[in-house]
Design a protein around this motif. Structure first.
Motif, short mmCIF file in Angstrom:
data_model
loop_
_atom_site.label_atom_id
_atom_site.label_comp_id
_atom_site.label_asym_id
_atom_site.label_seq_id
_atom_site.Cartn_x
_atom_site.Cartn_y
_atom_site.Cartn_z
N GLU B 259 -1.09 25.71 -12.58
CA GLU B 259 -0.29 24.54 -12.22
C GLU B 259 -0.99 23.31 -12.81
O GLU B 259 -1.84 22.69 -12.15
CB GLU B 259 -0.17 24.42 -10.69
N PRO B 260 -0.63 22.97 -14.04
CA PRO B 260 -1.34 21.87 -14.73
C PRO B 260 -1.22 20.55 -13.97
O PRO B 260 -2.17 19.77 -13.96
CB PRO B 260 -0.63 21.79 -16.08
N GLY B 261 -0.08 20.31 -13.33
CA GLY B 261 0.11 19.06 -12.59
C GLY B 261 -0.87 18.91 -11.45
O GLY B 261 -1.31 17.80 -11.12
N LYS B 262 -1.25 20.01 -10.86
CA LYS B 262 -2.20 19.98 -9.73
C LYS B 262 -3.62 20.36 -10.14
O LYS B 262 -4.51 20.43 -9.29
CB LYS B 262 -1.73 20.98 -8.65
N MET B 263 -3.81 20.63 -11.42
CA MET B 263 -5.11 21.11 -11.94
C MET B 263 -5.63 22.28 -11.09
O MET B 263 -6.76 22.29 -10.61
CB MET B 263 -6.14 19.98 -12.01
N THR B 264 -4.73 23.27 -10.98
CA THR B 264 -5.04 24.43 -10.14
C THR B 264 -4.70 25.71 -10.89
O THR B 264 -3.74 25.75 -11.66
CB THR B 264 -4.19 24.37 -8.85
N VAL B 265 -5.49 26.75 -10.65
CA VAL B 265 -5.13 28.09 -11.13
C VAL B 265 -4.95 29.00 -9.92
O VAL B 265 -5.59 28.80 -8.88
CB VAL B 265 -6.19 28.68 -12.09
N LEU B 266 -4.06 29.97 -10.07
CA LEU B 266 -3.77 30.87 -8.95
C LEU B 266 -4.20 32.29 -9.29
O LEU B 266 -3.91 32.80 -10.37
CB LEU B 266 -2.28 30.86 -8.62
N ILE B 267 -4.87 32.92 -8.33
CA ILE B 267 -5.35 34.29 -8.52
C ILE B 267 -4.39 35.24 -7.84
O ILE B 267 -4.38 35.35 -6.61
CB ILE B 267 -6.79 34.45 -7.96
N GLU B 268 -3.54 35.89 -8.62
CA GLU B 268 -2.57 36.87 -8.14
C GLU B 268 -1.83 36.41 -6.88
O GLU B 268 -1.60 37.21 -5.96
CB GLU B 268 -3.26 38.23 -7.92
N GLY B 269 -1.48 35.13 -6.82
CA GLY B 269 -0.71 34.59 -5.71
C GLY B 269 -1.47 34.53 -4.39
O GLY B 269 -0.92 34.18 -3.35
N LEU B 270 -2.74 34.88 -4.40
CA LEU B 270 -3.50 35.00 -3.15
C LEU B 270 -4.40 33.80 -2.87
O LEU B 270 -4.65 33.45 -1.73
CB LEU B 270 -4.39 36.26 -3.20
N GLU B 271 -4.86 33.21 -3.96
CA GLU B 271 -5.94 32.25 -3.80
C GLU B 271 -5.76 31.20 -4.89
O GLU B 271 -5.42 31.55 -6.02
CB GLU B 271 -7.26 33.02 -4.02
N ASP B 272 -5.93 29.92 -4.57
CA ASP B 272 -5.91 28.95 -5.66
C ASP B 272 -7.25 28.25 -5.79
O ASP B 272 -7.98 28.07 -4.81
CB ASP B 272 -4.73 27.98 -5.57
N VAL B 273 -7.57 27.90 -7.02
CA VAL B 273 -8.85 27.27 -7.31
C VAL B 273 -8.57 26.00 -8.11
O VAL B 273 -7.85 26.03 -9.10
CB VAL B 273 -9.78 28.22 -8.12
N LYS B 274 -9.14 24.90 -7.68
CA LYS B 274 -8.97 23.61 -8.35
C LYS B 274 -10.13 23.35 -9.30
O LYS B 274 -11.25 23.79 -9.06
CB LYS B 274 -8.94 22.50 -7.31
N GLY B 275 -9.83 22.61 -10.36
CA GLY B 275 -10.90 22.22 -11.28
C GLY B 275 -10.64 20.83 -11.84
O GLY B 275 -9.49 20.39 -11.90
N ASP B 276 -11.72 20.16 -12.23
CA ASP B 276 -11.56 18.86 -12.89
C ASP B 276 -11.32 19.07 -14.38
O ASP B 276 -10.64 18.30 -15.05
CB ASP B 276 -12.79 18.00 -12.65
N VAL B 277 -11.93 20.14 -14.90
CA VAL B 277 -11.64 20.62 -16.25
C VAL B 277 -11.33 22.10 -16.11
O VAL B 277 -12.04 22.81 -15.39
CB VAL B 277 -12.85 20.42 -17.20
N ILE B 278 -10.24 22.53 -16.74
CA ILE B 278 -9.89 23.95 -16.63
C ILE B 278 -9.70 24.55 -18.01
O ILE B 278 -8.93 24.06 -18.83
CB ILE B 278 -8.61 24.16 -15.77
N ASN B 279 -10.47 25.61 -18.26
CA ASN B 279 -10.41 26.34 -19.53
C ASN B 279 -9.77 27.70 -19.25
O ASN B 279 -10.38 28.55 -18.62
CB ASN B 279 -11.84 26.49 -20.08
N VAL B 280 -8.53 27.84 -19.70
CA VAL B 280 -7.79 29.09 -19.46
C VAL B 280 -7.87 29.96 -20.72
O VAL B 280 -7.37 29.58 -21.77
CB VAL B 280 -6.31 28.79 -19.13
#
Lengths: 192, 426
Positions: B259-280
């Motif tokens: 979710e680029p707008g929230k600077m968040t990545v989701l782990i299999e719909g179970l857990e989300d992790v926020k970052g100030d910089v995100i390298n996917v």
């Protein structure tokens, strides 16, 4: 000869897929080209810590690889790689590199050191490092145009005892000062 | 070559085809084929070497190298740029002019839009090019369908930097702009992907940067794999000795949505992790051009090939090398691509001349930096056994576990880069 027939059959499309699966064992170029990613095309190195293999004698390559393989010569990665080849493979690669012409490098060298080194070479090293290091007696490696950083790294290994000097070399090197050795390395780096 | 390439390309660029007709509707022929022609697609670690070695072995074969860019930036060492160890991408960048001048490779800068395996024709943005044999070294593309929300716009916010160039520069800029105390998040896809130790070297280089410049910051590594996929013991020791409290490594965490707008990545719909910089780093497959040409296997991702010739088992006359192919035990690395290219080149030349092919012998050597002055390596020698590419038993392996060679290997790694890029560009 069967190869000729196979060539004709391949060209004309007579050969079946299963017969085509038969390939000749790895040739000298097949084996040696794999080394070029680190040692340069045809063994001419552009990397200052990697030796050029081009124009080394077969004996020098065989000797170096044998010592990498059994751990007698210290290495980081070459020991692991040398173990992947049979003695016959190594001899084949040695022959390949011995046929490549000397890889002349353009390096910054100190003219005064080169001059001093030339004198020392003649009186001390020239019996084995023949033709100003462009050739080597028996399994003596070619020194000409090798990169200075590589030469320095090897000399450090010799002086720390990690790489064993051949007896004759030890006799000649012992009386030399560090400045003498430095001059010799600059000389070899300058030879084309 | 009798054909004047430059004037020919000019002609094609002006919208006039080989037949002198305007290029309307279907592409016109860019350059008429002579007796023997091999087309190579992709000017990276594999393609440049295949093109050069075919010409070195047989000057009677015309070689056309098609690449969309006028230069190539190496992925190996790009992590050092991200970590601020090297200042710019110049030492990682090569051009193609000397391949043309020294070896007579015809270099065409164009986008390949299609391959017709039956007609043996490649269609490019500048016109069509016929071939007798095609060598494809397309690298990787991303399985974006497995990373929800990760589209072209998201890549500008959460860079992958897994193809070196502007993406690499973007990630470094973001890292530099991050406040001290900010967190960077990095995602690692399930293997196989390009460069097995690459993500862990990147983690090391980012941590090196943070330790020096942003001591309150952390790097969270979300790895879809159950453990570090390459040089595991060495990375773990390197991180413990240098980056304790900086790298937060979390195995078996498969990121499936961003979710680029929230600077968040989701782990299999179970857990989300926020970052100030995100390298996917998304899951990968063979470059799109290989998929479109029907070259991928049952897994729909990678291209199965003959282990001697690297000819596709799906389409005759097309050879696939580098990250895109399945080369048995050989990893998806730059050095593997270099080695595969030479094996392929030798056997393409044999096949073009109706000669016997030669069994492969290959090498991989790969260095990863742990700090700015220490690197570790993995190496192997490869051969064919019972129709499969295997690592020769009792050889190869990784650096000593005690890091006794790490400083020396950091020096050797630089010469590795110098030699391999020189091979590709001269």
């Amino acid at each position: 000869m069967t190869m000729k027939w196979k060539g004709w059959a391949l060209a004309t499309g007579v050969l079946t897929i299963s017969a085509m699966a038969q390939a000749a064992p790895p040739s000298a170029a097949m084996l040696s080209n794999a080394c070029a990613g680190c040692h340069g095309t045809n063994g001419g190195s552009a990397g200052p810590s990697m030796p050029s293999l081009a124009s080394q004698s077969k004996e020098a390559i065989v000797e170096a690889m044998k010592k990498f393989k059994n751990g007698e010569r210290p290495s980081s990665i070459m020991g692991r790689i040398a173990k992947g080849y049979s003695d016959a493979d190594i001899a084949t690669m040695g022959e390949f590199f011995s046929k490549q012409k000397l890889h002349a490098t353009n390096q910054t060298v100190d003219a005064a050191k080169v001059k001093k080194g030339a004198g020392l070479q003649e009186s001390n090293c020239g019996r084995c490092h023949i033709e100003d290091g462009r050739e080597g007696k028996d399994d003596t490696p070619v020194m000409a145009s090798q990169w200075l950083p590589y030469l320095h790294m090897q000399m450090e290994l010799y002086q720390s005892g990690k790489r064993k000097m051949p007896e004759k070399m030890a006799e000649k090197v012992k009386p030399l000062s560090n400045d003498d050795i430095e001059a010799l390395l600059h000389f070899y780096a300058s030879v084309k | 070559m009798t054909l004047d390439r430059r004037s020919f390309l000019k002609l094609a660029g002006a919208g006039v085809g080989a037949a002198g007709l305007p290029m309307i509707g279907r592409a016109a022929e860019l350059m008429p084929k002579g007796a023997k022609r091999v087309v190579v697609i992709g000017g990276g670690y594999g393609g440049t070497i295949a093109a050069k070695y075919i010409r070195m072995m047989d000057k009677s074969i015309e070689v056309v190298l098609i690449e969309r860019n006028d230069h190539f930036v190496s992925c190996p060492f790009s992590n050092l740029y991200i970590g601020g160890v090297i200042k710019d991408l110049n030492p990682l960048t090569i051009k193609y002019d000397k391949l043309a001048a020294n070896h007579g490779v015809t270099v065409v800068q164009a986008e390949v839009t299609g391959i017709d395996p039956a007609g043996k024709v490649v269609t490019t943005s500048k016109g069509t090019v016929s071939y007798d044999r095609l060598v494809l070294s397309p690298g990787i593309d991303f399985r974006l369908e497995e990373m929800k929300g990760y589209d072209a716009a998201a890549m500008e916010i959460m860079p992958h930097a897994w193809k070196a160039g502007p993406q690499t520069v973007l990630l470094r800029k973001q890292l530099e702009a991050m406040k001290d105390g900010g967190n960077m998040v990095m995602t690692v896809p399930l293997a196989p992907y390009r460069c097995p130790p690459g993500p862990y070297e990147r983690a090391s280089m980012v941590a090196h940067y943070l330790k020096k410049n942003k001591p309150k910051s952390k790097l969270i590594v979300l790895d879809a794999n159950p453990d570090i996929t390459s040089k595991g013991g060495l990375f773990k020791k390197g991180w413990k000795d240098n980056y304790e409290g900086i790298i937060d490594y979390r195995p078996a965490k498969k990121v499936t949505e961003v979710e680029p707008g929230k600077m968040t990545v989701l782990i299999e719909g179970l857990e989300d992790v926020k970052g100030d910089v995100i390298n996917v780093i998304p899951p990968q497959r063979a470059g799109q051009i290989a998929v479109a040409a029907g070259l991928v296997g049952d897994d729909k991702n990678w291209c199965p090939v003959n282990p001697t010739t690297f000819e596709s088992t799906k389409q005759a006359g097309i050879h696939v090398i580098g990250d895109a192919c399945v080369a048995g035990a050989m990893p998806k690395s730059g050095y593997s691509a270099n080695s595969e290219a030479k094996i392929c080149a030798m056997n393409v030349v044999a096949l073009m001349n109706g000669k016997e092919t030669t069994e492969m012998s290959g090498i991989n050597t790969c260095y990863s930096y742990i700090t700015d002055k220490e690197a570790v390596s993995v190496a192997a020698v490869y051969a064919v056994k019972e129709g499969k590419i295997i690592a020769v038993p009792n050889s190869g392996g990784v650096s000593p576990a005690d890091f006794s060679a790490a400083k020396t290997e950091a020096i050797y790694a630089q010469s590795w880069l110098k030699n391999i890029l020189t091979e590709m560009s001269t």
